[in-house]
Design a protein around this motif. Sequence first.
Motif, PDB file in Angstrom:
ATOM      1  N   UNK A  16     -11.269 -39.321 -53.866  1.00  0.00           N
ATOM      2  CA  UNK A  16     -11.158 -38.245 -54.867  1.00  0.00           C
ATOM      3  C   UNK A  16     -10.258 -37.123 -54.342  1.00  0.00           C
ATOM      4  N   UNK A  17      -9.523 -36.671 -55.257  1.00  0.00           N
ATOM      5  CA  UNK A  17      -8.580 -35.595 -54.921  1.00  0.00           C
ATOM      6  C   UNK A  17      -9.155 -34.277 -55.406  1.00  0.00           C
ATOM      7  N   UNK A  18      -9.119 -33.382 -54.538  1.00  0.00           N
ATOM      8  CA  UNK A  18      -9.606 -32.053 -54.905  1.00  0.00           C
ATOM      9  C   UNK A  18      -8.634 -31.411 -55.882  1.00  0.00           C
ATOM     10  N   UNK A  19      -9.209 -30.853 -56.832  1.00  0.00           N
ATOM     11  CA  UNK A  19      -8.401 -30.137 -57.798  1.00  0.00           C
ATOM     12  C   UNK A  19      -9.003 -28.775 -58.030  1.00  0.00           C
ATOM     13  N   UNK A  20      -8.167 -27.961 -58.467  1.00  0.00           N
ATOM     14  CA  UNK A  20      -8.614 -26.621 -58.761  1.00  0.00           C
ATOM     15  C   UNK A  20      -9.426 -26.669 -60.044  1.00  0.00           C
ATOM     16  N   UNK A  21     -10.549 -26.047 -59.907  1.00  0.00           N
ATOM     17  CA  UNK A  21     -11.412 -26.032 -61.082  1.00  0.00           C
ATOM     18  C   UNK A  21     -10.793 -25.279 -62.220  1.00  0.00           C
ATOM     19  N   UNK A  22      -9.876 -24.410 -61.843  1.00  0.00           N
ATOM     20  CA  UNK A  22      -9.224 -23.688 -62.918  1.00  0.00           C
ATOM     21  C   UNK A  22      -8.433 -24.610 -63.818  1.00  0.00           C
ATOM     22  N   UNK A  23      -8.019 -25.713 -63.256  1.00  0.00           N
ATOM     23  CA  UNK A  23      -7.282 -26.655 -64.081  1.00  0.00           C
ATOM     24  C   UNK A  23      -8.177 -27.333 -65.095  1.00  0.00           C
ATOM     25  N   UNK A  24      -9.405 -27.286 -64.774  1.00  0.00           N
ATOM     26  CA  UNK A  24     -10.353 -27.964 -65.647  1.00  0.00           C
ATOM     27  C   UNK A  24     -10.837 -27.082 -66.761  1.00  0.00           C
TER      28      UNK A  24
END
Lengths: 203, 866
Positions: free
Chosen positions: B39-47
Amino acid sequence: MRVITTALAIVVGLFVLAGYFFQVGPLVELQVRLIDGAIIIAGMAILVGIFNLAAVQMEKFRARQKGGMYGILLVLSLVVTFGLGLIFGPENPYMRLTVEAIIIPVEASLMAILAVTLIYASIRLLRRRVDVMSVIFLVVALVFLFLMMPTPFGPIPGDRAMIDFLGMFSRGGARGLLIGIALGTLLTGLRVLFGVDRPYGGN
Amino acid sequence: MATLRCPKCGKNNPDLLEVCQFCQAPLKPDSVLRIGQTPIKKNTGELEAVLPDWLKNVRQQAKDSAEEETQMPAQSKVEKDEPPDLLAGLVSQSSAADDDDIPDWLASINPSASLKPEAPASTPAPESDFFAQFNRSEPAPISQPPQEEVSSPLEQPADQTPASTEDELSKWFAQASAQPEEIVEIDPETERPGEAAWVSPFDAPLRSQQEPAPKEQEDLSWLHNLEDASKQTGELQSPKQGADWAQAFETPSTPSEPSRSQEDLSWLDNLGGIEESPQQASERPATAGDDLGWLNNLGGTVESQPFDTSPAEPVSAAPFTSGEDLSWLNNLGGTLEPSQPAEAAPEDLSSSQEDLSWLNNLGRESGQQFTPPFTESTSESASQAAPAGKEELEPPDWLKSAMEVPSMPPPGDVSLNWFTDKDQPSEEGSAPVLGTPQSPPFSDMFSAPGEPPSTASQDVDSLFSVEMPDWLAHSEPTADVPASSQTDFPPAGSEESLAPVDLPSWVQAMRPMEAVISETGASAEDEPEETEGPLAGLRGVIPGMAIGASMRPKSISLKLQATDEQQASAALLEQILGSETNPRALITSSFIASQRVLRWIVAGLFLFILSTVIFLRSQTMPISADLPLDGDNASSAVVRVPANGKVLVVIDYEPSLAGEMEAIGGPVLDQMTLTSHPAFSFVSTSPNGSALVERLVSKTGIDQLGAEYHNLGFLPGGAAGVLGFVQGPGEIIPASGVGKFSDYAMVIVMTDHAEAGRTWVEQLHAQRVRQVDPALSSQPLIVLASAQAGPLLQPYLSSGQITGMISGLADAARYEFMNGTRPGIARSYWDAFGVGLMMSIALIVIGSLWSLFTGMRARRAEAEQG
């Protein structure tokens, strides 16, 4: 050819038969002539038969078949006898010697063997089969032999009467046979006249 | 706006979303985490764009409420008679005017909405907030940078209008997901003041919701309930600003004020559920705003302290920074454990993204019936945070109490059986059986917002008395743990297409019971490993049975099943049938040998005896003088032959019977010669007849008597010849010396067979009948026949066609005896003849009797044998 022979046989037979019923001079003459011809043919047939016998025996001898030696002996005997008979005649003592020394004894011996054979057969008749006819036959034969048997004590009393009585049965049987023969002969003649039987060849 | 069709449920979703808003299934394949992928960490802001509208509304409301909280004192909880609308958030999706309803706490969290509620982000008051208590101290170097970064964006959207809530939320989520996962440390100092503060964010949205529409305020009623309850207990302090609780969320684990003051949205990062790479994690500083470690603590405490412990057992909760502040929550549950001192704080409070995985599970596994609004987002962030391997945090006291068995079953407990199922396989020994399914820890919080305080307390009690699921009780697996947990799976056989799978915790949580897994694993290990195809590397997928093995029909034996007795009977029958065809040897005596001996014996006797008799010339047997009638007639005819007449003598017998015939003819010819001195003409119808004439003449001695005889020879033609001779003897045989047949004074026929006699008789009769020659009618015909021909000629004799007949030796002997025994041939044969007859009769009789006896015995033996 077969038709001609058949037709000729029929015509001749009819003429001969007609000669028996019609006493016409020419018909009778014709009948006599036809009968004379038949006699001649019959006489020649004997010679032909003798010649055929000799040929067969010779063939048997030539082919080295079983009994070929007997055949050659037969032929030789035939030739010698025939020759001597032609040359010397039947009254010649050699001819009479041949007859008395060879022919009659041989045939007489055969007749004697026949007698023994009949006795042996009578002895074993009840062993082979035991039935009424065989027993009756055997009993009747014994009775007749007994009635005809000469005894040292003279003839058996009443033998003639018994023989005449039992002869009645024999005579009756004989008559039946003779009638049957006569009828058969008549039927055969008619068959020939009708072309059914052709004993002269072709069948 | 374009729509995306969910591949799972088939419903349309806006293309901005990455996850289906209905079933939470990823809409885009890119967002799908495949096996083997990290899993790749992503910015929650993108979500943020992924968030559903209702969540956005909630967040906005939270923000608004937080703002209001800061402005207004804690307001009393508005009692609502109406039952809480759990789906109020969903209802508000359609209306764009719900942006105002976003709670302050949510608004404070949202970096996009941080413009509005600047107070919650700035003030440290959130210690009293509910969520502030979850803020825990984190390692400063880790958490502080992200907190700072997160806090700033969180502060901004506090003042934003609801209309831009969605954008704010999306931004917030994007920022949150970009920041590393951090454990939100709950500052114990801040917890107390934040006790109310954490409530205030919840209340804020409620208050904000009250104004626009009643139906929209229901979702935060639970917060009000909690607030009221806390006020009643007196543990709840003045609510802090909305930003306080947000700060409590956002503050990192470090108890530093700057960290607390910052919005801790790290939990939102955890909600995203996308695991960031370590590089990204290092890049994205853990800001206080993104520090949602408190939520991680919720999950992390589960791992460190398993939920499967008995409810009575105290669950050592991680020391909250504001643990004392939230002790009222512990007391609410009744089973709440006393808040531990802050000294327990130094314990590992590592909040990892995996700690919040329970929130993901809360949202997903109970999502069908009821999912807390924020659990969906939290689930994502938790899933993202799970594999990050954050530090574990001890669960708060309130959460510890939630591990205990609730006093009353929470609503909606039917759908939460999974909770109990997960607890059971992980338990070893002492595992409390969860008879009733337990609702999520926070389900009660959302279920009855309008209940009175007493019921609220009960609800809280039931809320926090929920047993922690197993997956929540155990420590969240770190990035390494997922890798290790993946080893529990059946090892992949083929390395061609699949790599060992490192499943995240949330995926593991979705797995069935471990026992089932272990069973399947054990059984799967026995199965052969697939080597090719899409199932390469897997075991137990395809049953290890040969194709068609089960389909193969059972072989049926064609052999007849027979018992021993039946077989014996069959063998006996076969033997019997075989004996029928086999020839049976007949038991018979040597038949041929007995016949030859008997014949020799008979022949010998006859030869010997008869020869003796003949040699002896015995004449002992008398001859009878009684001549039969036929003989007398013949004698009479012979006497009447004229003198020097011609007599035809037909010699028609075979040489074999010459002796008998000579014996019979001798006396007749002798008498005729003596009486008439005829001229004899001898003719024969057989070829041998001519030769026999001489013998006859000599044997009979007629030549010596001076008789004339002529031998005419052989007359051929049989009956025709006889006919012809009868008709014209001179024509047939010219040497006959006669012109017609009637010239013969007598015809004597000497024959041994009846045919010749019959012929002569018939031909002569025919001539007589025709009367061609009348003299033929008076011409006598005498027949001299052997004993075998006499009976057949008797009819002719009886009919008068034959004048006289002498038949056999017996008549000849009598005739000779009458003739004076002249020539005497018959007399010489008479004794031998008699002896022979007697022997014959004896032999026949004796032999017949013997044969009869032996025949009967043989037949009896055959009958017995057969």
